[in-house]
Scaffold this active site. Structure first.
Site, short mmCIF file in Angstrom:
data_model
loop_
_atom_site.label_atom_id
_atom_site.label_comp_id
_atom_site.label_asym_id
_atom_site.label_seq_id
_atom_site.Cartn_x
_atom_site.Cartn_y
_atom_site.Cartn_z
N CYS A 55 -2.96 0.14 43.46
CA CYS A 55 -3.20 -0.74 42.31
C CYS A 55 -4.68 -0.63 41.99
O CYS A 55 -5.52 -1.17 42.71
CB CYS A 55 -2.83 -2.19 42.62
SG CYS A 55 -3.27 -3.30 41.25
N CYS B 70 -6.22 -4.39 40.70
CA CYS B 70 -6.63 -5.38 41.71
C CYS B 70 -5.91 -5.08 43.02
O CYS B 70 -6.41 -4.32 43.82
CB CYS B 70 -6.41 -6.80 41.25
SG CYS B 70 -4.82 -7.15 40.49
N SER B 71 -4.74 -5.63 43.20
CA SER B 71 -4.05 -5.43 44.47
C SER B 71 -2.57 -5.72 44.32
O SER B 71 -1.94 -6.23 45.25
CB SER B 71 -4.65 -6.33 45.53
OG SER B 71 -4.70 -7.66 45.05
N CYS B 72 -1.99 -5.43 43.16
CA CYS B 72 -0.57 -5.66 42.96
C CYS B 72 0.20 -4.84 44.00
O CYS B 72 -0.13 -3.69 44.26
CB CYS B 72 -0.15 -5.25 41.55
SG CYS B 72 -0.99 -6.22 40.28
#
Lengths: 128, 201
Positions: free
Chosen positions: B105, B108-110
Site C-alpha cells: 500500500c 498508507c497501510s491498507c
C-alpha cells in the site's frame, strides 16, 4: 515464522519481522477507537485512509516505521477536529490534566482523571 | 506491551493524548471503553494470518472454491466467515509458474485485516511502501526470495476500498494432504507475496 525466514530479511528492510503489532497500550487504544468511530459512521474508511496517508507521507517519517502510530494518532486528532468532535485546545488541556493526574497518583494505583491536583487548569475541572 | 522498567505513574505525551480523546469520545457517547477493549483483543488474538491460510488451503483442494475466489473474492472469503469491517472489497491474485504477485500500500497501510490480521511493521514503513513498486525484485531478494529472471512480478497497490490476498502456489509433494495440514504451509509473507508457501519438511 521460523528462524530461517526471520534471518533472511536483509538490512535495508526494517527489522522486527515478528514484533507485536502494538508496541504500547496507547497504540492499541488509538487503533481501536478509530475502528469504533468508523463503525459508528463518524467517517468513511476512505476519509480515514486519506487522513492517515497525509500524516505518514510527511517528511521525517522514520524508515523503521516505529513512529507509525504517532502518525495514526495525529491523523485521528485532525479528523476529529475537522469533524468538530474534539478540538485541539480541548485535547491539549485534557491531555495535560491526564499527565498531572498520573503524576499525582501513587505507584500501583489506577490513574484516574479526578486525581488531577489542578483541575481548574484547562478543561480538567469539568471532566470526571 | 513493552513497559517493563520501574517508574512512577507517568503518561508519555502520546498516551496522555489518547486518554484525552478517549475521555471526550466516551462523554459524547461515541465510544464505549469496554467495546474498545474487545476490538483490541480481537485484533491481537483472534484475527490473524491463520484465516488467510485457511482460504488459500481451501482454494488448493477445492477447484470450485478457487474459481469463486478468483471471480468474487469478497464473497468466497465471506463464506468462511471472514468479513472486513471497513466495507472493503477483496481480490485474490494467484501466483503461477510465470507470475509472482506482491502486495503493497503506497498510500498508507491498507491491508486485508480480515484474513491477515494487522500488518507487520515493515509493511507500514516507508522503505517497503516506496520500493516495492520501484524495485520489487530487489525487495524480494532482501526477503530471501530470488525468483527466476523469467518470472514476471506483478505489484498490487492496495486502497481503502480494495485489498489483495496473494494465493501462493501449492508446494509439490502435498497431493494427498488435508486442508488443515496444507494451511500450516501458508505463511503471512506468502500471502503478501514477500515469500512462498513453505516446502514440506
Amino acid at each position: 515464522m521460523n528462524r530461517r525466514e526471520a534471518n533472511s530479511h536483509a538490512a535495508m528492510l526494517p527489522a522486527g519481522v515478528d514484533a507485536p503489532v502494538f508496541a504500547e497500550p496507547w497504540q492499541a487504544t488509538a487503533f481501536a477507537m478509530t475502528v469504533a468511530l468508523h463503525d459508528k459512521g463518524l467517517f468513511s474508511w476512505s476519509e480515514w485512509a486519506d487522513a492517515l496517508s497525509a500524516e505518514v507521507k510527511r517528511p521525517g517519517a522514520a524508515s523503521d516505521g516505529h513512529d507509525y502510530y504517532e502518525h495514526w494518532l495525529a491523523a485521528l486528532e485532525k479528523l476529529l477536529s475537522a469533524k468538530g468532535v474534539a478540538g485541539k485546545g480541548d485535547v491539549d488541556a485534557l491531555a495535560a490534566a491526564w499527565e498531572r493526574a498520573a503524576h499525582a497518583t501513587p505507584h500501583g494505583k489506577p490513574v484516574l482523571l479526578q486525581n488531577d491536583p489542578s483541575p481548574t487548569e484547562g478543561r480538567g475541572g469539568r471532566i470526571g | 506491551m513493552s513497559h517493563d522498567h520501574d517508574h512512577d505513574n507517568e503518561l508519555d505525551p502520546f498516551a496522555a493524548r489518547v486518554r484525552a480523546l478517549e475521555t471526550i469520545l466516551t462523554q459524547k457517547g461515541l465510544i464505549d471503553p469496554a467495546a474498545i477493549d474487545v476490538i483490541v483483543d480481537t485484533y491481537e488474538t483472534k484475527i490473524g494470518p491463520r484465516n488467510g491460510a485457511k482460504v488459500v488451503a481451501k482454494a488448493w483442494v477445492d477447484p470450485d472454491f478457487a474459481t469463486w475466489l478468483k471471480r468474487d473474492a469478497t464473497a468466497a472469503i465471506g463464506s468462511l466467515g471472514y468479513t472486513g469491517r471497513q466495507g472493503e472489497h477483496m481480490q485474490a491474485v494467484f501466483n503461477a509458474a510465470d507470475t509472482h504477485n506482491l502486495v503493497v500500500c503506497t498510500l498508507c497501510s491498507c491491508y486485508p485485516w480480515s484474513v491477515l490480521g494487522l500488518p507487520p511493521v515493515w509493511y507500514k514503513a516507508p522503505p517497503y511502501r516506496s520500493r516495492a513498486v520501484i524495485d520489487p525484485r530487489g525487495v524480494l531478494e532482501e526477503f530471501g526470495l530470488t525468483l527466476p529472471a523469467t518470472t514476471k512480478i506483478r505489484v498490487w497497490d492496495s486502497t481503502a476500498e480494495l485489498r489483495y490476498l496473494v494465493v501462493p502456489m501449492r508446494p509439490k509433494g502435498t497431493e494427498d494432504w488435508s486442508e488443515e495440514r496444507l494451511a500450516d504451509l501458508v505463511t503471512r509473507d506468502a500471502m503478501i507475496g514477500t515469500g512462498l508457501a513453505r516446502v514440506p519438511a
